[in-house]
Motif scaffolding. Structure first.
Motif, PDB file in Angstrom:
ATOM      1  N   ALA A   1       0.837  -1.199   0.000  1.00 36.72           N
ATOM      2  CA  ALA A   1       0.000   0.000   0.000  1.00 36.72           C
ATOM      3  C   ALA A   1       0.869   1.246   0.000  1.00 36.72           C
ATOM      4  CB  ALA A   1      -0.921  -0.005   1.221  1.00 36.72           C
ATOM      5  N   HIS A   2       0.384   2.306  -0.620  1.00 37.38           N
ATOM      6  CA  HIS A   2       1.152   3.549  -0.716  1.00 37.38           C
ATOM      7  C   HIS A   2       1.565   4.077   0.661  1.00 37.38           C
ATOM      8  CE1 HIS A   2       0.143   5.056  -5.037  1.00 37.38           C
ATOM      9  NE2 HIS A   2       0.308   3.759  -5.003  1.00 37.38           N
ATOM     10  N   ALA A   3       0.691   3.940   1.639  1.00 40.80           N
ATOM     11  CA  ALA A   3       0.957   4.535   2.954  1.00 40.80           C
ATOM     12  C   ALA A   3       1.790   3.646   3.856  1.00 40.80           C
ATOM     13  CB  ALA A   3      -0.371   4.865   3.648  1.00 40.80           C
ATOM     14  N   ASP A   4       2.161   2.454   3.396  1.00 37.68           N
ATOM     15  CA  ASP A   4       2.904   1.534   4.253  1.00 37.68           C
ATOM     16  C   ASP A   4       4.350   2.011   4.438  1.00 37.68           C
ATOM     17  OD1 ASP A   4       4.564  -1.003   4.901  1.00 37.68           O
ATOM     18  OD2 ASP A   4       2.490  -1.685   5.072  1.00 37.68           O
ATOM     19  N   PRO A   5       4.883   1.978   5.658  1.00 33.92           N
ATOM     20  CA  PRO A   5       6.271   2.410   5.885  1.00 33.92           C
ATOM     21  C   PRO A   5       7.283   1.628   5.051  1.00 33.92           C
ATOM     22  CG  PRO A   5       5.102   2.211   7.965  1.00 33.92           C
ATOM     23  CD  PRO A   5       4.205   1.636   6.924  1.00 33.92           C
ATOM     24  N   PHE A   6       7.006   0.352   4.781  1.00 37.38           N
ATOM     25  CA  PHE A   6       7.955  -0.442   4.006  1.00 37.38           C
ATOM     26  C   PHE A   6       8.027   0.045   2.564  1.00 37.38           C
ATOM     27  CE2 PHE A   6       9.404  -4.320   1.740  1.00 37.38           C
ATOM     28  CZ  PHE A   6      10.629  -4.462   2.380  1.00 37.38           C
ATOM     29  N   ASP A   7       6.950   0.652   2.063  1.00 35.97           N
ATOM     30  CA  ASP A   7       6.998   1.214   0.718  1.00 35.97           C
ATOM     31  C   ASP A   7       8.023   2.332   0.648  1.00 35.97           C
ATOM     32  OD1 ASP A   7       5.969   1.399  -2.022  1.00 35.97           O
ATOM     33  OD2 ASP A   7       5.212   3.353  -1.387  1.00 35.97           O
ATOM     34  N   ARG A   8       8.111   3.121   1.702  1.00 39.66           N
ATOM     35  CA  ARG A   8       9.113   4.196   1.734  1.00 39.66           C
ATOM     36  C   ARG A   8      10.523   3.611   1.764  1.00 39.66           C
ATOM     37  NH1 ARG A   8       5.048   6.363   5.154  1.00 39.66           N
ATOM     38  NH2 ARG A   8       6.142   5.717   7.055  1.00 39.66           N
ATOM     39  N   PHE A   9      10.700   2.499   2.482  1.00 37.90           N
ATOM     40  CA  PHE A   9      12.008   1.844   2.512  1.00 37.90           C
ATOM     41  C   PHE A   9      12.396   1.361   1.113  1.00 37.90           C
ATOM     42  CE2 PHE A   9      14.417  -2.110   2.627  1.00 37.90           C
ATOM     43  CZ  PHE A   9      15.536  -1.754   3.370  1.00 37.90           C
ATOM     44  N   LEU A  10      11.450   0.713   0.420  1.00 39.46           N
ATOM     45  CA  LEU A  10      11.746   0.216  -0.923  1.00 39.46           C
ATOM     46  C   LEU A  10      12.038   1.355  -1.892  1.00 39.46           C
ATOM     47  CD1 LEU A  10       9.043  -2.600  -1.276  1.00 39.46           C
ATOM     48  CD2 LEU A  10      11.509  -2.909  -0.948  1.00 39.46           C
TER      49      LEU A  10
ATOM     50  N   TYR B   1     -18.168   1.408 -11.712  1.00 44.53           N
ATOM     51  CA  TYR B   1     -18.356   1.184 -10.280  1.00 44.53           C
ATOM     52  C   TYR B   1     -18.618   2.481  -9.516  1.00 44.53           C
ATOM     53  CZ  TYR B   1     -17.251  -3.693 -11.014  1.00 44.53           C
ATOM     54  OH  TYR B   1     -17.296  -5.006 -11.430  1.00 44.53           O
ATOM     55  N   ASP B   2     -18.200   3.616 -10.058  1.00 39.43           N
ATOM     56  CA  ASP B   2     -18.604   4.905  -9.473  1.00 39.43           C
ATOM     57  C   ASP B   2     -20.127   4.988  -9.412  1.00 39.43           C
ATOM     58  OD1 ASP B   2     -16.053   5.873  -9.088  1.00 39.43           O
ATOM     59  OD2 ASP B   2     -16.039   7.145 -10.883  1.00 39.43           O
ATOM     60  N   ALA B   3     -20.770   4.595 -10.507  1.00 36.94           N
ATOM     61  CA  ALA B   3     -22.223   4.686 -10.592  1.00 36.94           C
ATOM     62  C   ALA B   3     -22.916   3.752  -9.607  1.00 36.94           C
ATOM     63  CB  ALA B   3     -22.684   4.369 -12.013  1.00 36.94           C
ATOM     64  N   LEU B   4     -22.204   2.727  -9.147  1.00 40.06           N
ATOM     65  CA  LEU B   4     -22.780   1.763  -8.203  1.00 40.06           C
ATOM     66  C   LEU B   4     -22.466   2.114  -6.758  1.00 40.06           C
ATOM     67  CD1 LEU B   4     -22.006  -1.556 -10.105  1.00 40.06           C
ATOM     68  CD2 LEU B   4     -24.020  -0.099 -10.268  1.00 40.06           C
ATOM     69  N   GLY B   5     -21.797   3.247  -6.549  1.00 40.94           N
ATOM     70  CA  GLY B   5     -21.516   3.691  -5.189  1.00 40.94           C
ATOM     71  C   GLY B   5     -20.191   3.226  -4.622  1.00 40.94           C
ATOM     72  N   PHE B   6     -19.328   2.643  -5.440  1.00 42.38           N
ATOM     73  CA  PHE B   6     -18.017   2.223  -4.947  1.00 42.38           C
ATOM     74  C   PHE B   6     -17.100   3.444  -4.839  1.00 42.38           C
ATOM     75  CE2 PHE B   6     -19.702  -1.805  -5.917  1.00 42.38           C
ATOM     76  CZ  PHE B   6     -18.907  -2.783  -5.357  1.00 42.38           C
ATOM     77  N   THR B   7     -16.296   3.462  -3.788  1.00 45.15           N
ATOM     78  CA  THR B   7     -15.356   4.560  -3.567  1.00 45.15           C
ATOM     79  C   THR B   7     -13.963   3.999  -3.297  1.00 45.15           C
ATOM     80  OG1 THR B   7     -15.890   4.616  -1.201  1.00 45.15           O
ATOM     81  CG2 THR B   7     -17.133   6.100  -2.644  1.00 45.15           C
ATOM     82  N   ASP B   8     -12.960   4.856  -3.422  1.00 41.87           N
ATOM     83  CA  ASP B   8     -11.582   4.424  -3.205  1.00 41.87           C
ATOM     84  C   ASP B   8     -11.347   4.141  -1.721  1.00 41.87           C
ATOM     85  OD1 ASP B   8     -11.310   4.925  -5.879  1.00 41.87           O
ATOM     86  OD2 ASP B   8     -10.115   6.745  -5.631  1.00 41.87           O
ATOM     87  N   HIS B   9     -10.818   2.970  -1.434  1.00 42.19           N
ATOM     88  CA  HIS B   9     -10.466   2.610  -0.051  1.00 42.19           C
ATOM     89  C   HIS B   9      -9.004   2.935   0.221  1.00 42.19           C
ATOM     90  CE1 HIS B   9      -9.405  -0.054   3.364  1.00 42.19           C
ATOM     91  NE2 HIS B   9     -10.657   0.114   3.729  1.00 42.19           N
ATOM     92  N   HIS B  10      -8.119   2.483  -0.663  1.00 42.72           N
ATOM     93  CA  HIS B  10      -6.703   2.855  -0.591  1.00 42.72           C
ATOM     94  C   HIS B  10      -6.037   2.521  -1.920  1.00 42.72           C
ATOM     95  CE1 HIS B  10      -6.516  -1.484   0.497  1.00 42.72           C
ATOM     96  NE2 HIS B  10      -5.334  -1.448  -0.080  1.00 42.72           N
TER      97      HIS B  10
END
Length: 313
Positions: free
Chosen positions: A137-146, A292-301
């Motif tokens: 995930a973008h917000a994961d600390p290990f992503d910053r390490f990589l 999926y926008d039209a079905l009410g789906f939104t970004d989780h992460h």
């Protein structure tokens, strides 16, 4: 319909104990004098109208589905033939079929220093003739390490979620009569899935796509030739239903097949007790996002993959 309700019903005389009982959950169906309610734990209650003495709409429960939890659920819906755990990392190998099934899923800490963890993971993938990829995930600390170590980002994607009752409400007037639902992966379904093109369609591919119990495959066939022209897949894991592999043959697009597939799979997921839908879509896949926008789906992460900058000999 589609709201969270609390229903008090009178128990029949032959049942001992209290005279009344309450049912709380999402009202997913109401026909022929029977209410179908999906509880928070995924179980289904069917309540006869004649037994109801009181009912009201209640607020939805406050839930926080973390990225790690959702990624774990999603991984179980797309199982690699070979899996190993390394601390809170999940190592997956499927003979190179899809990045999801051939990458390290970062769900927490590996339990050893980061560089030592990298060395051990690299060796695991080397023995299988695969490059080392991390799904993180973008917000994961290990992503910053990589990132600091020069690992290259690719395959940027969105994890999206939505309430199935809302999607069903939007799709209620869609005709899905041409959609055939099966619980087994067939050669016909597989023939339209683009990720299998150029591959054998053998053991690894079938293992991943067949998934765990609760996986369903939707197909729309050409009425003249009988060949598949649209496909989709849903995997129901308790309260969660993951949508994937929605494809329509280019010659048959813009005829409503995608919406019909999603409606049929959503209805089956609700009937199985699922409440929340999820899907993984590449960030630049605009048509899928708009559907999926039209079905009410939104970004989780957001998440992406990281590949080592060191080429293997």
């Amino acid at each position: 319909m589609g709201r969270r309700v609390s229903v008090r019903r009178e128990l029949p005389p032959e049942e001992s104990g209290a005279a009344f009982t309450d049912v709380v959950g999402d009202l997913v169906d109401w026909r022929d004098g029977v209410l179908t309610i999906t509880r928070r734990d995924g179980s289904i209650a069917r309540v006869a109208e004649a037994s109801i003495v009181a009912a009201k709409v209640v607020p939805p429960p406050v839930q926080r589905l973390t990225p790690a939890r959702l990624q774990d659920v999603a991984s179980r819906s797309w199982p690699a033939p070979e899996v190993a755990t390394f601390g809170e990392w999940l190592l997956r190998a499927a003979e190179g079929f899809t990045r999801r099934a051939n990458s390290v899923l970062v769900l927490g800490e590996p339990g050893v220093p980061s560089q030592e963890a990298l060395d051990r993971v690299n060796r695991w993938y080397e023995t299988r003739g695969l490059p080392t990829l991390f799904q993180v995930a973008h917000a994961d600390p290990f992503d910053r390490f990589l990132d600091a170590a020069g690992w290259l980002a690719e395959g940027d994607a969105l994890m999206r979620t939505g309430r199935l009752v809302r999607a069903a409400d939007v799709l209620h007037d869609v005709d899905a009569s041409a959609v055939r639902i099966q619980d087994t992966l067939t050669d016909a379904w597989l023939s339209l899935y683009h990720h299998v093109a150029g591959r054998s369609g053998g053991g690894a591919e079938r293992h991943v796509l067949q998934g765990p119990p609760g996986t369903l495959f939707a197909t729309v066939c050409d009425p003249d030739s009988g060949a598949p022209i649209a496909i989709g897949r849903v995997c129901v894991l308790g309260r969660y239903a993951g949508f994937a592999a929605l494809e329509v043959d280019p010659a048959h697009r813009r005829r409503g097949h995608a919406r019909a597939i999603v409606k049929a799979l959503t209805d089956r997921a609700l009937a199985s007790g699922a409440v929340t839908g999820w899907l993984q879509v590449e960030s630049d896949n605009r048509p899928a996002r708009e559907l999926y926008d039209a079905l009410g789906f939104t970004d989780h992460h957001r998440y992406h993959y990281r590949r080592s900058p060191v080429a293997r000999p």
